[in-house]
Design an enzyme around this catalytic site. Sequence first.
Site, short mmCIF file in Angstrom:
data_model
loop_
_atom_site.label_atom_id
_atom_site.label_comp_id
_atom_site.label_asym_id
_atom_site.label_seq_id
_atom_site.Cartn_x
_atom_site.Cartn_y
_atom_site.Cartn_z
N LYS A 197 7.01 45.44 36.92
CA LYS A 197 7.96 44.82 37.83
C LYS A 197 7.36 43.20 37.88
O LYS A 197 6.46 43.13 38.41
CB LYS A 197 7.74 45.56 39.22
CG LYS A 197 9.02 45.05 40.22
CD LYS A 197 8.63 45.25 41.70
CE LYS A 197 7.86 44.03 42.30
NZ LYS A 197 8.61 42.95 42.64
N GLY A 250 -1.68 38.56 40.68
CA GLY A 250 -0.80 37.73 41.97
C GLY A 250 -2.03 37.50 43.08
O GLY A 250 -3.12 37.12 42.79
N SER A 251 -1.46 37.48 44.34
CA SER A 251 -2.37 36.94 45.45
C SER A 251 -3.56 37.94 45.78
O SER A 251 -3.19 39.13 45.79
CB SER A 251 -1.54 36.49 46.55
OG SER A 251 -1.02 37.53 47.01
N GLY A 255 -2.71 42.05 46.30
CA GLY A 255 -3.78 42.76 45.52
C GLY A 255 -4.40 43.87 46.54
O GLY A 255 -4.48 45.06 46.08
N GLU A 272 -6.01 41.09 39.17
CA GLU A 272 -6.41 39.72 38.47
C GLU A 272 -5.60 38.77 39.55
O GLU A 272 -4.50 38.68 39.46
CB GLU A 272 -5.84 39.39 37.08
CG GLU A 272 -6.14 38.14 36.52
CD GLU A 272 -5.34 36.92 36.81
OE1 GLU A 272 -5.66 36.29 37.59
OE2 GLU A 272 -4.51 36.76 36.06
N CYS A 306 -3.75 30.68 38.70
CA CYS A 306 -4.99 31.16 39.13
C CYS A 306 -6.18 30.58 38.74
O CYS A 306 -7.06 30.77 39.51
CB CYS A 306 -4.94 32.57 38.58
SG CYS A 306 -4.83 33.11 36.96
N GLU A 408 -7.33 28.95 48.39
CA GLU A 408 -6.33 28.71 47.32
C GLU A 408 -5.13 27.99 47.85
O GLU A 408 -4.62 28.43 48.56
CB GLU A 408 -5.98 30.12 46.62
CG GLU A 408 -5.39 29.71 45.12
CD GLU A 408 -5.00 30.83 44.39
OE1 GLU A 408 -4.86 31.00 43.13
OE2 GLU A 408 -4.69 32.14 45.03
#
Length: 519
Positions: A197, A250-251, A255, A272, A306, A408
């Site tokens: 997805k 992703g974030s 996650g 990741e 990232c 971030e």
Amino acid sequence: MNALNTQAQQALRRLLAQFGLSLEAGDMPCSNWIDGDLVTGQGDAITLTNPATGEELTTYRDAGTDLLDRAVAAATRAQVEWMALTASERGRRMNAAVRRLEGHEEDLAQLESVVAGKPIRDCRGEVGKVREMFEYYAGWCDKQHGEVIPVPTSHLNYVRHVPFGVVGQITPWNAPMFTCAWQLAPAIAAGNGVVLKPSELTPFSSVVIARLIESGGLPQGLINIVNGLGPTTGAALTGHDGIRKLVFVGSPDSGRLIAEAGARRLVPSVLELGGKSANIVFDDARIDDAVAGAQAAIFAAAGQSCVAGSRLLIQRDIFDAVVERVSRAASRIAVGLPADEATRMGPLQNARQFERVTNMIERAKAAGARVVTGGTRPTGLPEGANGYYLAPTVIADVDASMEIACEEVFGPVVVALPFEDEAEAIRLANSTRFGLAGAVWTQDPARAHRVAAQLRAGTVWINSYKAINVMSPFGGFRDSGFGRSSGLDGLREYTIPQSVWVETGAEASVAMGYGSGQV
């Protein structure tokens, strides 16, 4: 009417038609690839916004639970067919499959550029990376050797690396095409079927890649792409009993939700996640190289990376000079339309991210930080370019405890912090909750290796930045996630060790536990 947006809409319609994703006039495009067919979603409409203009680009439908069930069933069936082939045949088919991208490279790059808002020159490079990833892992298909363990009994004990079966993958909006191949290639090389997805903001390039790749000789249904929102299609994917491993890029917040969903079913995951990477410049560094590296570290992809070097740690003796040079260079970066060949930095991908970044800048200013350059919309943009543009931004007078220095940003914003000595540089570099990447700039080899060894980061560069290749493992420490992508380590994430014991003794016996086998 915005002429720029009309041009983008026309370009997207042309590209979707080129790849067969368009239906009749007025209908929504096909946004899923399931069991060898392009399929329109069954859920609510999702509107895509043009990052360059801030206006509607197109609309498609959320896949929904029923289509997810079809995708998992197809992957389950195709995975059995795939594993019935020899390892060498799987490798040959992967190599043949990736050659189906030939002749489509420019259209793929344009599709990614229009939807993701990335400069066309960057997207062309990412198409090349897609091919590189499949070619690399195709070579591993018949080289996944097992091991023989010298157990202290009369048994032959060997270990096989077997696939999970069907894996679920979720990829982000900042690099949808790159991360699609980044995860698909090792998954199928290891023998798995896949349901992937993409982010709901960037749905189409993954569908095109899957369609082209699978048409090159892979079993029908081995690769399935479903598009939709996280609470609908995403939740159906992570909660599906047919998915035996979850991989997410992703974030950190998302996650955690993915890992929790997997844990409830005792399904492992690879995460990741984000980063707050430290780019450390010592006073003996080659300053020209360090300044160029600092630009590439944070302003490439508009900082939506990232591994972005969002913290520039500079030894105090050269702090003012380096900040001035980085700021001057940042102010000269060509910010413009994604389709413009001269553009070096495009817009942020979406309104939510733009608001997050600009709000963080404002809070930093309120806390006493100084914007040296940028922090606002760039000047000189074409008429109609009313999208999510932010000038390359350098911020100084920052305390390491400020939000802007430890969380971030995911935008073209770098904070500059001074340090006195090696010990303080290491302390500052390791002071956030992240641990994805970092860099050291120095001409002292001993210092370079010494500092790199003490950085709590999954990837460390010395006198370089963002040198990433499919051959080398990639992943983070702490809130940057766990598990690895790429390299042999990335391949192993998609397999389970199976230990096989074969009795070779003339008189077989069954031990009541560990030991020689004698009872």
